[in-house]
Write an enzyme that holds these catalytic residues in place. Structure first.
Site, PDB file in Angstrom:
ATOM      1  N   GLU A  73      47.054  41.957  38.445  1.00  0.00           N
ATOM      2  CA  GLU A  73      45.759  42.512  38.047  1.00  0.00           C
ATOM      3  C   GLU A  73      45.416  43.753  38.882  1.00  0.00           C
ATOM      4  O   GLU A  73      44.909  44.741  38.355  1.00  0.00           O
ATOM      5  CB  GLU A  73      44.666  41.452  38.229  1.00  0.00           C
ATOM      6  CG  GLU A  73      43.254  41.946  37.912  1.00  0.00           C
ATOM      7  CD  GLU A  73      42.180  40.926  38.266  1.00  0.00           C
ATOM      8  OE1 GLU A  73      42.533  39.799  38.677  1.00  0.00           O
ATOM      9  OE2 GLU A  73      40.987  41.259  38.137  1.00  0.00           O
ATOM     10  N   GLU A 104      35.770  42.496  32.432  1.00  0.00           N
ATOM     11  CA  GLU A 104      37.033  41.742  32.390  1.00  0.00           C
ATOM     12  C   GLU A 104      37.719  42.214  31.116  1.00  0.00           C
ATOM     13  O   GLU A 104      37.328  41.846  30.005  1.00  0.00           O
ATOM     14  CB  GLU A 104      36.763  40.230  32.353  1.00  0.00           C
ATOM     15  CG  GLU A 104      36.087  39.672  33.606  1.00  0.00           C
ATOM     16  CD  GLU A 104      37.074  39.415  34.749  1.00  0.00           C
ATOM     17  OE1 GLU A 104      38.279  39.725  34.605  1.00  0.00           O
ATOM     18  OE2 GLU A 104      36.615  38.904  35.800  1.00  0.00           O
ATOM     19  N   HIS A 150      38.233  44.634  36.119  1.00  0.00           N
ATOM     20  CA  HIS A 150      39.028  43.424  36.349  1.00  0.00           C
ATOM     21  C   HIS A 150      39.751  43.024  35.068  1.00  0.00           C
ATOM     22  O   HIS A 150      39.493  43.563  33.987  1.00  0.00           O
ATOM     23  CB  HIS A 150      38.115  42.258  36.773  1.00  0.00           C
ATOM     24  CG  HIS A 150      37.554  42.405  38.147  1.00  0.00           C
ATOM     25  ND1 HIS A 150      38.055  41.722  39.237  1.00  0.00           N
ATOM     26  CD2 HIS A 150      36.537  43.174  38.618  1.00  0.00           C
ATOM     27  CE1 HIS A 150      37.373  42.058  40.318  1.00  0.00           C
ATOM     28  NE2 HIS A 150      36.436  42.935  39.976  1.00  0.00           N
ATOM     29  N   HIS A 186      40.385  43.910  43.650  1.00  0.00           N
ATOM     30  CA  HIS A 186      41.526  43.288  44.339  1.00  0.00           C
ATOM     31  C   HIS A 186      42.602  44.269  44.819  1.00  0.00           C
ATOM     32  O   HIS A 186      43.433  44.721  44.018  1.00  0.00           O
ATOM     33  CB  HIS A 186      42.224  42.263  43.454  1.00  0.00           C
ATOM     34  CG  HIS A 186      41.308  41.387  42.674  1.00  0.00           C
ATOM     35  ND1 HIS A 186      40.564  40.390  43.259  1.00  0.00           N
ATOM     36  CD2 HIS A 186      41.004  41.361  41.357  1.00  0.00           C
ATOM     37  CE1 HIS A 186      39.856  39.778  42.321  1.00  0.00           C
ATOM     38  NE2 HIS A 186      40.092  40.354  41.167  1.00  0.00           N
TER      39      HIS A 186
HETATM   40 ZN    ZN Z   1      39.585  40.222  39.146  1.00  0.00          ZN
END
Ligand code: ZN
Length: 274
Positions: free
Chosen positions: A103, A239, A160, A66
């Site tokens: 994030e 994650e 992430h 992102h």
């Molecule tokens: Zn993400």
């Protein structure tokens, strides 16, 4: 954070910042957009795995999920791209802590720290984006997914963090590609090994396995993510934790915490590549 329906763009590999050794022909992205770039890897460089450089000769792709500016480019970010067997949106905005720490910024900081540590061990590190900027977007998941293919990277880690509002939700999980014929059947086995190594690295680093997703063992296998489906090299998505959890948010937003996440990722890569 990765929404189930989401993913892709084209060919982009950038080194993050100045002084990336053994990388040439890097063209930075055009202002305000997600541009392509080419990278050539100098495989002729001498390999010295002795003297504390155990990753010499290894090529590692880090994919900080992102771009920070994604939310300002909804048309581009919602454009459908290849996610392997299906098409998905280019990307998502990612999540944030309750206080608004994005994030995109967290994973960028972790990736930079990991790059420093990996390079100190002799690895060559390639990034899928060269900035963390509110004025830029992308790359899309197809670009992230293909990153490292032409370079024959030894491993690729997409970084992430999650954003679960479930009460008490915390911990990391590692997502490996399920075996999908014609897409990931060639990388499913080594990617599973990479996932186990990353889980080990994070565990040794003191990070807890997720208590709200992935069945409690910190491992998930998915066939819907372009970032994984389009890879021809061993790859996983990590994650790292739940940004909506107050304790994890504190760790994620502090430099020492970011460095600790990076050390855990590097430890995992060392297990896989060593
Ligand atoms: Zn993400």
């Amino acid at each position: 954070m990765l929404l189930r329906p989401a993913v892709v763009l084209t060919s982009l590999l950038l080194t993050a910042g100045p002084a990336a050794a053994k990388v040439v022909s890097v063209r930075p992205p055009a202002s305000g957009g997600s541009a392509g770039a080419s990278v050539e890897v100098d495989r002729a460089a001498p390999v010295d795995r002795s003297a504390g450089r155990p990753l010499a000769g290894k090529v590692i792709v880090l994919d900080p999920g992102h771009q920070l500016g994604n939310s300002r480019f909804p048309r581009q970010i919602n454009t459908l791209v290849s996610a392997g067997p299906s098409r998905k949106p280019c990307n998502t905005t990612g999540t944030a802590t309750n206080a608004g720490y994005p994030e995109a910024t967290f994973v960028w900081k972790v990736a930079l720290a990991a790059r420093r540590q990996l390079e100190a061990q002799g690895a060559q590190v390639l990034f899928t984006r060269g900035t963390n900027s509110r004025s830029q977007w992308g790359p899309c998941v197809d670009v992230r997914g293909r990153a490292g293919n032409s370079e024959g990277a030894d491993a690729k880690v997409s970084i992430h963090a999650d954003g679960s509002h479930a009460r008490g939700a915390r911990g990391f999980h590692v997502i490996a590609p399920a075996s999908v014929r014609g897409w990931t059947d060639d990388i499913a086995a080594p990617s599973r090994s990479l996932a186990l190594a990353m889980r080990g690295g994070l565990g040794t680093g003191g990070f807890p396995r997720a208590n709200y997703i992935a069945g409690g063992d910190g491992l998930d296998f998915r066939s819907d993510l372009g970032t994984l489906n389009l890879s021809d090299v061993p790859t996983v998505m990590v994650e790292l934790g739940n940004m909506r959890n107050a304790a994890e948010a504190r760790r994620m937003t502090r430099r020492a915490g970011q460095a600790a996440y990076a050390r855990a990722l590097v430890a995992g890569l060392g297990r896989f590549l060593g």
